[in-house]
Design a protein around this motif. Structure first.
Motif, PDB file in Angstrom:
ATOM      1  N   THR A   1      31.771  56.588  16.840  1.00  0.00           N
ATOM      2  CA  THR A   1      32.538  56.307  15.788  1.00  0.00           C
ATOM      3  C   THR A   1      33.851  57.047  16.020  1.00  0.00           C
ATOM      4  O   THR A   1      33.921  58.023  16.608  1.00  0.00           O
ATOM      5  CB  THR A   1      31.892  56.780  14.263  1.00  0.00           C
ATOM      6  OG1 THR A   1      31.633  58.265  14.509  1.00  0.00           O
ATOM      7  CG2 THR A   1      30.451  56.234  14.002  1.00  0.00           C
ATOM      8  N   CYS A   2      34.816  56.596  15.157  1.00  0.00           N
ATOM      9  CA  CYS A   2      36.108  57.307  15.481  1.00  0.00           C
ATOM     10  C   CYS A   2      37.101  56.823  14.223  1.00  0.00           C
ATOM     11  O   CYS A   2      36.929  55.940  13.671  1.00  0.00           O
ATOM     12  CB  CYS A   2      36.813  56.760  16.578  1.00  0.00           C
ATOM     13  SG  CYS A   2      38.598  57.314  17.137  1.00  0.00           S
ATOM     14  N   LEU A   3      37.945  58.075  13.825  1.00  0.00           N
ATOM     15  CA  LEU A   3      38.945  57.862  12.759  1.00  0.00           C
ATOM     16  C   LEU A   3      40.117  58.257  13.423  1.00  0.00           C
ATOM     17  O   LEU A   3      40.439  59.168  14.147  1.00  0.00           O
ATOM     18  CB  LEU A   3      38.734  58.893  11.712  1.00  0.00           C
ATOM     19  CG  LEU A   3      39.767  58.657  10.608  1.00  0.00           C
ATOM     20  CD1 LEU A   3      40.116  57.366  10.016  1.00  0.00           C
ATOM     21  CD2 LEU A   3      39.430  59.990   9.775  1.00  0.00           C
ATOM     22  N   TYR A   4      40.961  57.287  13.438  1.00  0.00           N
ATOM     23  CA  TYR A   4      42.663  57.425  14.257  1.00  0.00           C
ATOM     24  C   TYR A   4      43.751  57.324  13.036  1.00  0.00           C
ATOM     25  O   TYR A   4      43.632  56.146  12.008  1.00  0.00           O
ATOM     26  CB  TYR A   4      42.812  56.625  15.143  1.00  0.00           C
ATOM     27  CG  TYR A   4      44.116  56.752  15.807  1.00  0.00           C
ATOM     28  CD1 TYR A   4      44.120  57.665  17.037  1.00  0.00           C
ATOM     29  CD2 TYR A   4      44.997  55.988  15.820  1.00  0.00           C
ATOM     30  CE1 TYR A   4      45.279  57.802  17.697  1.00  0.00           C
ATOM     31  CE2 TYR A   4      46.384  56.245  16.449  1.00  0.00           C
ATOM     32  CZ  TYR A   4      46.445  57.109  17.506  1.00  0.00           C
ATOM     33  OH  TYR A   4      47.623  57.342  18.098  1.00  0.00           O
ATOM     34  N   ALA A   5      44.521  58.383  12.886  1.00  0.00           N
ATOM     35  CA  ALA A   5      45.513  58.435  11.898  1.00  0.00           C
ATOM     36  C   ALA A   5      46.789  58.833  12.601  1.00  0.00           C
ATOM     37  O   ALA A   5      46.820  59.812  13.361  1.00  0.00           O
ATOM     38  CB  ALA A   5      45.177  59.389  10.758  1.00  0.00           C
TER      39      ALA A   5
END
Length: 801
Positions: free
Chosen positions: A548-552
């Motif tokens: 899973t990944c969150l990119y901001a």
């Protein structure tokens, strides 16, 4: 009388006690011919002394009667009921007429063709203790072995209860059990452990208390049969210790704890009074042990020790300390031989070892240590250490069976120790790998302040694939990344490293968050196809690489944050006023599924807003639902005050209610807005004259900022970038200068065509513009925008500015 011998025993004894008459019945019963006994003393036939009452009556010349044990020709004893009648002769002397019959017992079997004497012989000569009691629990008869066990003759005990024979434990308990058998008519089995005088270890007895019934089922008495089960008892004790070792040793993958468990099994199980476990120093550190070097002392570490005495006073080496086995000493020879040995203090080999250490010799003398065993700890053909077993409270020496048991315990423990060592080494390797792949410290950024915490599972015991990153982008923007690879161990850490590298590479291309996750999803799918489950092992039940990944991406100029996530928990936003909310971002599928789109979402942030990014290990726990974890995180972020580091610690203290079962990443970012005075933007018309105008405006702005030292290089860069925008791009054309930690020059146009740096030939009229930019700038690049593209170039600021 039914059951008697064919002819009763009849013997005549003269006044001197010699046999004068020997009947055929006596011959049949005892096996002697008359010629063998006539004239011989009758006392030669007695297997035991006559009862006191019989001797007294005989001395007084009165009739007497009683059961007497006679010696058979074959050496066995025969119980006969005798009657003596005095006979007077003409000379005034006294002869005795002695007649006898074999007693008949009501409970004895009377099968056709059998005789009661054989049954009585069986009871008398049975090689186990047997006693018979009447309805009132009083002794009727006991065979010779039983009298030896009881320590009293049958005549002395006859007619007495066990309580009257010995009113002390355990006989009072036996008496109670006997009366229970007589009352219920049910057999009782009882085991007793007692230490006999002169014995070094307790004896074990198994008793069968059985009712004696007639054909109607009425209980007329009971019998007690006793078996010496000492060997079986100690065999069960050894088996229990071994079983305890199987259950208790190896409960954790910790080398020290495994060694402590082995010591606990040996001491608490009563096998040894003092146990020490010395591991090779390489093993204690989790390294791979090699072969023992010849003629070289061996350094070991006292990993565990336990004593029946508080504080292990017998030890001359404290736990955790190192010691050396000198060349030629007994421990080193045992390690070389690979077999355990047992010794007593007087043995020369042990004396030699004791003399090498006065403290050790003094301890053996002070605590009267009388038996020692040393067993090497070996697993998979490799020596790991040495275990010492000592006795000083237990009076019995270690036997050969004890040595076999000790070797079995140590062999099982050695496998667990080696497994723990291998796991420690792998965990240390994975932790080092993961640490090397994660940022060492947050970068200094004008756009935001960042603080983070990373907690591996169990304080580093089970390394996972969580990662985070802070990536500076063009235009003073910053990218924040938090991800989580499925699984644990080196493979998860390696996969995490590859994904982190891919994210950094894609971030340098300045892809939008949703496009970056799409490219990352393709990479995960390729990794799964290239490796396959046979390479990764059984890490994931699905057999797939998953993450899973969150990119901001945050822009300090516009204060806008663009985010996209792939199956990752939504971030939390804390406003400058203290309000907390979780951003409602499109969830997106986890990486590795393929075929599903990702969607970006844009949020306008106030200055000094706080973003909280984290992995699911922070909010998920076995003892509560994920909603509870989110509530705890909300409460922790709602508490005002403190630096970012203090806030990180407060969040972990509040949210973590126990030992985490998964890796945890928490990253906090406090946003800042770039001062408007440090950013200047111009809209340019799509005409050639715009190039000169752009150079002039850029020069004036640099003079205003006091950056005249870089004015010439900046004007060249602006000239080339604007020229390219006019020639190859289209409206709208925009020039922007940003003064941050570097000087950033950006030119945007309406074309999506990406620029390419190429080597111009000698006679080429064009193709040198980007080459010139690359030579003048420290970094340069391009990124796609919603209306076209932006080409940017960074220059370092002059010293002292």
């Amino acid at each position: 009388m039914e059951g008697r011998v064919p002819e009763d025993l009849v013997v005549v004894v003269d006044a001197d006690g010699a046999i004068t008459v020997w009947s055929d019945g006596a011959r049949h019963l005892l096996g002697y011919e008359p010629a063998e006994l006539l004239g011989k003393p009758v006392t030669d036939l007695l297997a035991a002394r006559l009862p006191e009452s019989t001797r007294r009556h005989a001395a007084d010349g009165r009739r007497w009667a009683g059961e007497v044990a006679l010696r058979h020709r074959n050496g066995n004893h025969v119980v006969v009921r005798l009657q003596g009648t005095p006979l007077a002769d003409a000379g005034g002397g006294r002869h005795w007429l002695v007649t006898g019959t074999v007693p008949v017992y009501p409970a004895a079997p009377a099968e056709p063709g059998t005789t009661l004497p054989l049954w009585d012989l069986t009871l008398a000569q049975l090689p186990v203790p047997v006693a018979v009691y009447d309805r009132d629990a009083r002794l009727v008869a006991a065979n010779e072995i039983m009298t030896e066990v009881m320590g009293r003759s049958a005549e002395d005990m006859k007619g007495l209860t066990l309580w009257e024979i010995e009113p002390n434990p355990p006989f009072d308990e036996y008496d109670r059990l006997q009366r229970e058998v007589l009352r219920t008519g049910e057999m009782i089995f009882h085991e007793e452990h007692a230490q006999a005088p002169g014995q070094t270890r307790p004896h074990a007895w198994s008793m069968f208390l059985s009712p004696l019934k007639d054909e109607t089922g009425a209980v007329h008495g009971m019998s007690a049969t006793v078996f010496d089960t000492t060997e079986q008892y100690w065999a069960r004790r050894r088996l229990a210790v071994l079983n305890d070792a199987s259950l208790r040793i190896g409960s954790t993958l910790d080398v020290t704890r495994t060694a402590e468990e082995m010591a606990e099994v040996a001491v608490t199980g009563g096998f040894a009074d003092f146990v020490t476990v010395d591991l090779l120093e390489s093993v204690a550190l989790g390294d791979e042990p090699g072969p023992l070097p010849p003629d070289t002392p061996v350094t070991v570490r006292r990993t565990a020790q336990l004593s029946v005495l508080r504080g292990c006073p017998e030890s001359v080496v404290a736990s955790g300390e190192t010691t050396r086995y000198p060349v030629g000493t007994l421990p080193l020879r045992i390690l070389d031989a690979g077999r355990g040995v047992r010794h007593r203090p007087g043995d020369p080999e042990l004396q030699e070892w004791l003399k090498s250490s006065p403290a050790r010799a003094e301890t053996v003398s002070r605590y009267l240590i009388h038996s020692v065993m040393m067993v090497p700890l070996r697993a998979r053909g490799v020596t790991l250490g040495l275990v010492h077993f000592l006795r000083h409270r237990t009076p019995e020496w270690f036997s050969e069976d004890d040595l076999l048991l000790a070797e079995e315990i140590v062999a099982r423990a050695a496998v667990s120790v080696d497994n723990a060592r291998r796991y420690t080494r792998e965990s240390r390797t994975a932790l080092a790998l993961q640490r090397s792949l994660l940022p060492e410290r947050p970068p200094e950024l004008a756009a935001m302040d960042v603080a983070y915490r990373y907690l591996p599972t169990g304080a580093g015991a089970d390394i996972g694939g969580d990662w985070f990153d802070v990536i500076p982008l063009s235009g003073a923007r910053v990218a924040l990344v938090v991800g989580d690879v499925v699984g644990h161990g080196i493979q998860a850490s390696a996969t995490m490293g590859r994904l982190r590298t891919a994210v950094r590479t894609l971030a340098d291309v300045d892809l939008a968050p949703d496009e970056l996750l799409t490219q990352l999803d393709d990479l995960v799918i390729r990794l799964d196809r290239e490796e396959g489950p046979e390479v990764r092992g059984a890490q994931e039940a699905s057999g797939q690489v998953g993450a899973t990944c969150l990119y901001a991406v945050y822009d300090p100029v516009s204060r806008r944050c663009t985010m996209a996530r792939a199956g990752h928990p939504a971030p939390a936003l804390v406003t400058p006023g203290g309000g907390v909310r979780f951003l409602d971002l499109p969830a997106g599928p986890p990486l590795g599924l393929g075929g599903l789109p990702f969607e970006a979402s844009e949020v306008q942030l106030e200055e000094n807003s706080l973003l909280a990014l984290y992995t699911d290990g922070l909010i998920e726990a076995p003892d509560h639902d994920i909603e509870v974890g989110i509530g705890l995180l909300h409460r922790a972020l709602s508490t005002p005050g403190g630096t970012l580091d203090e806030t990180c610690d407060r969040v972990l203290r509040t949210v973590l209610t126990g030992r985490p079962e998964d890796d945890i990443v928490l990253m906090l970012a406090r946003t800042a807005a770039l001062d408007a005075a440090k950013v200047h933007t111009w809209q340019l018309p799509p005409e050639p004259a715009a190039v000169a105008r752009a150079r002039k405006m850029a020069g004036e702005q640099l003079a205003e900022w006091g950056l005249t030292e870089v004015e010439f290089a900046t004007e060249l860069i602006v000239s080339e970038l604007v020229t390219n925008a006019l020639r190859y791009g289209g409206a709208p054309i925009e020039l922007r200068l940003i003064r941050d930690s570097t000087l950033i020059c950006e030119v945007s146009d309406g074309s999506n065509t990406a620029p390419h740096l190429r080597r111009a030939r000698v006679f080429d009229e064009g193709g040198r513009g980007l080459l010139l930019v690359a030579q003048l700038a420290e970094r340069w690049g391009s990124r796609q925008t919603a209306t076209g593209k932006t080409i940017w170039a960074e220059q370092p600021l002059p010293a002292g500015v």
